[in-house]
Motif scaffolding. Structure first.
Motif, short mmCIF file in Angstrom:
data_model
loop_
_atom_site.label_atom_id
_atom_site.label_comp_id
_atom_site.label_asym_id
_atom_site.label_seq_id
_atom_site.Cartn_x
_atom_site.Cartn_y
_atom_site.Cartn_z
N ASN A 243 35.95 45.17 44.37
CA ASN A 243 34.89 44.54 45.17
C ASN A 243 34.15 45.58 46.01
O ASN A 243 34.72 46.58 46.43
N GLU B 121 33.81 32.55 32.25
CA GLU B 121 34.86 33.53 32.54
C GLU B 121 34.34 34.60 33.51
O GLU B 121 35.03 34.99 34.45
N LEU C 252 34.12 33.30 37.05
CA LEU C 252 35.46 33.16 37.65
C LEU C 252 36.03 34.52 38.05
O LEU C 252 36.62 34.66 39.13
N ILE C 253 35.85 35.52 37.20
CA ILE C 253 36.32 36.87 37.52
C ILE C 253 35.57 37.42 38.73
O ILE C 253 36.18 37.99 39.64
N GLU D 215 34.17 35.78 41.16
CA GLU D 215 34.64 35.08 42.36
C GLU D 215 36.00 35.60 42.80
O GLU D 215 36.25 35.78 43.99
N THR D 216 36.88 35.84 41.83
CA THR D 216 38.21 36.38 42.15
C THR D 216 38.09 37.75 42.80
O THR D 216 38.78 38.04 43.78
N VAL D 217 37.22 38.59 42.27
CA VAL D 217 37.02 39.92 42.84
C VAL D 217 36.49 39.80 44.26
O VAL D 217 36.94 40.51 45.17
N HIS D 218 35.56 38.90 44.47
CA HIS D 218 34.97 38.72 45.80
C HIS D 218 36.03 38.26 46.81
O HIS D 218 36.07 38.75 47.94
N LYS D 219 36.90 37.36 46.40
CA LYS D 219 37.92 36.81 47.31
C LYS D 219 39.13 37.73 47.47
O LYS D 219 39.68 37.87 48.56
N SER D 220 39.57 38.34 46.37
CA SER D 220 40.82 39.11 46.38
C SER D 220 40.63 40.62 46.53
O SER D 220 41.60 41.34 46.75
N GLN E 270 39.87 42.66 44.09
CA GLN E 270 39.89 43.24 42.75
C GLN E 270 40.44 42.22 41.77
O GLN E 270 41.07 41.25 42.17
N ALA E 271 40.19 42.47 40.49
CA ALA E 271 40.72 41.60 39.44
C ALA E 271 40.79 42.39 38.14
O ALA E 271 39.97 43.29 37.90
#
Length: 101
Positions: free
Chosen positions: A28, A51, A54-55, A57-62, A64-65
């Motif tokens: 991120n 997909e 979703l990836i 959004e995951t990067v933004h919240k966590s 990295q993904a």
């Protein structure tokens, strides 16, 4: 002319292994746009639109993904392409790849 007999020994190769796999990780940052990340994921990593979102959004919240798992040459090539495209667009997008144990 005399023919010589030769004996060939066949050696069984027992050390064959699957090639090592590498995970590509998207990190991120506060500058790369969501739409550009989705574009990278769909065009270079061949993710569907859903997909990719979703990836992203995951990067933004966590922070990295993992995008995918590839052989070394494929992982390196995809990271280079994505990084080059990001730099051309003026984004500091960061991707890395690490071996899977």
């Amino acid at each position: 002319m005399e023919q010589k007999e030769t004996s060939l020994k066949e050696k069984a190769r027992t050390d064959l292994r699957e090639p090592r796999q590498y995970q590509v990780i998207l990190h991120n940052d506060d500058f790369t746009t969501f739409d550009f990340v989705v574009k990278i994921l769909t065009t270079i990593f061949y993710k569907t639109e859903t997909e990719a979102q979703l990836i992203a959004e995951t990067v933004h919240k966590s922070g990295q993904a993992t995008i995918g798992v590839y052989s070394l040459d494929v992982a390196a090539s995809k990271v280079r392409k994505a990084t080059r495209l990001a730099r051309q667009e003026g984004f500091p997008l960061r991707l890395t790849y690490t071996p899977i144990d």
